[in-house]
Motif scaffolding. Structure first.
Motif, PDB file in Angstrom:
ATOM      1  N   UNK A 245       0.817  -1.214   0.000  1.00  0.00           N
ATOM      2  CA  UNK A 245       0.000   0.000   0.000  1.00  0.00           C
ATOM      3  C   UNK A 245       0.853   1.266   0.000  1.00  0.00           C
ATOM      4  N   UNK A 246       2.168   1.099   0.033  1.00  0.00           N
ATOM      5  CA  UNK A 246       3.056   2.246   0.013  1.00  0.00           C
ATOM      6  C   UNK A 246       4.476   1.819  -0.289  1.00  0.00           C
ATOM      7  N   UNK A 247       5.271   2.777  -0.744  1.00  0.00           N
ATOM      8  CA  UNK A 247       6.689   2.487  -0.987  1.00  0.00           C
ATOM      9  C   UNK A 247       7.481   3.788  -0.980  1.00  0.00           C
ATOM     10  N   UNK A 248       8.774   3.625  -0.825  1.00  0.00           N
ATOM     11  CA  UNK A 248       9.717   4.741  -0.884  1.00  0.00           C
ATOM     12  C   UNK A 248      11.054   4.182  -1.350  1.00  0.00           C
ATOM     13  N   UNK A 249      11.810   5.019  -2.024  1.00  0.00           N
ATOM     14  CA  UNK A 249      13.142   4.619  -2.477  1.00  0.00           C
ATOM     15  C   UNK A 249      14.184   5.509  -1.822  1.00  0.00           C
ATOM     16  N   UNK A 250      15.262   4.897  -1.429  1.00  0.00           N
ATOM     17  CA  UNK A 250      16.433   5.613  -0.936  1.00  0.00           C
ATOM     18  C   UNK A 250      17.543   5.382  -1.953  1.00  0.00           C
ATOM     19  N   UNK A 251      17.942   6.442  -2.625  1.00  0.00           N
ATOM     20  CA  UNK A 251      19.000   6.349  -3.633  1.00  0.00           C
ATOM     21  C   UNK A 251      20.316   6.768  -2.984  1.00  0.00           C
TER      22      UNK A 251
ATOM     23  N   UNK B  38       4.943   8.852   6.690  1.00  0.00           N
ATOM     24  CA  UNK B  38       5.869   9.198   7.774  1.00  0.00           C
ATOM     25  C   UNK B  38       6.709   7.977   8.178  1.00  0.00           C
ATOM     26  N   UNK B  39       6.075   6.838   8.333  1.00  0.00           N
ATOM     27  CA  UNK B  39       6.811   5.621   8.708  1.00  0.00           C
ATOM     28  C   UNK B  39       7.821   5.238   7.634  1.00  0.00           C
ATOM     29  N   UNK B  40       7.425   5.345   6.376  1.00  0.00           N
ATOM     30  CA  UNK B  40       8.361   5.035   5.294  1.00  0.00           C
ATOM     31  C   UNK B  40       9.538   6.007   5.294  1.00  0.00           C
ATOM     32  N   UNK B  41       9.268   7.287   5.506  1.00  0.00           N
ATOM     33  CA  UNK B  41      10.345   8.280   5.573  1.00  0.00           C
ATOM     34  C   UNK B  41      11.307   7.959   6.714  1.00  0.00           C
ATOM     35  N   UNK B  42      10.769   7.617   7.870  1.00  0.00           N
ATOM     36  CA  UNK B  42      11.623   7.303   9.019  1.00  0.00           C
ATOM     37  C   UNK B  42      12.463   6.066   8.763  1.00  0.00           C
ATOM     38  N   UNK B  43      11.894   5.058   8.123  1.00  0.00           N
ATOM     39  CA  UNK B  43      12.675   3.853   7.779  1.00  0.00           C
ATOM     40  C   UNK B  43      13.810   4.212   6.825  1.00  0.00           C
ATOM     41  N   UNK B  44      13.509   5.023   5.826  1.00  0.00           N
ATOM     42  CA  UNK B  44      14.541   5.417   4.854  1.00  0.00           C
ATOM     43  C   UNK B  44      15.638   6.236   5.524  1.00  0.00           C
ATOM     44  N   UNK B  45      15.256   7.158   6.407  1.00  0.00           N
ATOM     45  CA  UNK B  45      16.254   7.966   7.117  1.00  0.00           C
ATOM     46  C   UNK B  45      17.145   7.093   7.995  1.00  0.00           C
ATOM     47  N   UNK B  46      16.546   6.157   8.706  1.00  0.00           N
ATOM     48  CA  UNK B  46      17.330   5.265   9.561  1.00  0.00           C
ATOM     49  C   UNK B  46      18.300   4.425   8.748  1.00  0.00           C
ATOM     50  N   UNK B  47      17.858   3.950   7.607  1.00  0.00           N
ATOM     51  CA  UNK B  47      18.748   3.166   6.747  1.00  0.00           C
ATOM     52  C   UNK B  47      19.869   4.041   6.195  1.00  0.00           C
ATOM     53  N   UNK B  48      19.544   5.266   5.818  1.00  0.00           N
ATOM     54  CA  UNK B  48      20.574   6.188   5.327  1.00  0.00           C
ATOM     55  C   UNK B  48      21.643   6.391   6.389  1.00  0.00           C
ATOM     56  N   UNK B  49      21.225   6.565   7.628  1.00  0.00           N
ATOM     57  CA  UNK B  49      22.183   6.747   8.718  1.00  0.00           C
ATOM     58  C   UNK B  49      23.048   5.497   8.879  1.00  0.00           C
ATOM     59  N   UNK B  50      22.443   4.318   8.812  1.00  0.00           N
ATOM     60  CA  UNK B  50      23.218   3.070   8.916  1.00  0.00           C
ATOM     61  C   UNK B  50      24.201   2.910   7.763  1.00  0.00           C
ATOM     62  N   UNK B  51      23.873   3.499   6.615  1.00  0.00           N
ATOM     63  CA  UNK B  51      24.761   3.451   5.447  1.00  0.00           C
ATOM     64  C   UNK B  51      25.828   4.547   5.503  1.00  0.00           C
ATOM     65  N   UNK B  52      25.861   5.316   6.600  1.00  0.00           N
ATOM     66  CA  UNK B  52      26.855   6.365   6.760  1.00  0.00           C
ATOM     67  C   UNK B  52      26.532   7.644   6.019  1.00  0.00           C
TER      68      UNK B  52
END
Length: 156
Positions: free
Chosen positions: A53-59, A88-102
């Motif tokens: 029902x939703x998606x987001x991409x982190x490039x 909002x939840x998708x954005x937070x997941x993407x931000x957290x992953x970005x942080x883990x990726x440095x």
């Protein structure tokens, strides 16, 4: 791929400014998904009742001078599930992953006037600028896009 394609078609038909104009054919949506998923693109999906029902991409930027940054792209929530915190939840997941990726800087852009502007502002994104006449709408009207950024080393 079919569920992602159906989601893409639904949000485009609902007027989302994500690079496509209605009417969108299933074959075009399938082609998009086949081409977009690369090692530098991390896809997150939101599911309800085993349906996407939703998606987001982190490039993730792979340029030598950009290994510290990432871009948010194609935040989509099915029209029937909007205003439930999914974006909002998708954005937070993407931000957290970005942080883990440095990654310490996230950038994104969105059409001026869309509800997504409120979401990005509420998440601490800072408007960096606006380009008038950037994207064409289904009715032929030209819309401005707003560019945002967020430093995440301090916020996550």
């Amino acid at each position: 791929m079919e569920e992602l394609s159906e989601l893409l078609i639904q949000v485009v038909e609902d007027g989302a400014s994500i690079g496509f104009l209605p009417p969108m054919e299933l074959a075009d949506a399938m082609d998009y998904w086949e081409d977009v998923l690369t090692p530098e693109v991390i896809l997150f999906v939101a599911k309800r009742n085993n349906r996407i029902i939703g998606s987001i991409q982190l490039h993730l930027c792979s340029k030598q001078n950009g290994m510290h940054r990432a871009e948010i792209a194609k935040l989509m929530t099915h029209p029937h599930y909007r205003r439930n915190g999914i974006g909002r939840q998708l954005m937070e997941k993407a931000e957290n992953r970005a942080a883990r990726e440095g990654r310490t800087l996230i950038v994104l852009d969105t059409r001026e006037g869309d509800d997504s502007n409120n979401l990005y502002n509420s998440l601490g994104y800072i408007q960096a600028g606006k380009i008038p006449g950037y994207a064409k709408s289904a009715n032929g009207e030209m819309s401005a896009t707003i560019f945002y950024y967020k430093r995440i080393e301090e916020s996550i």
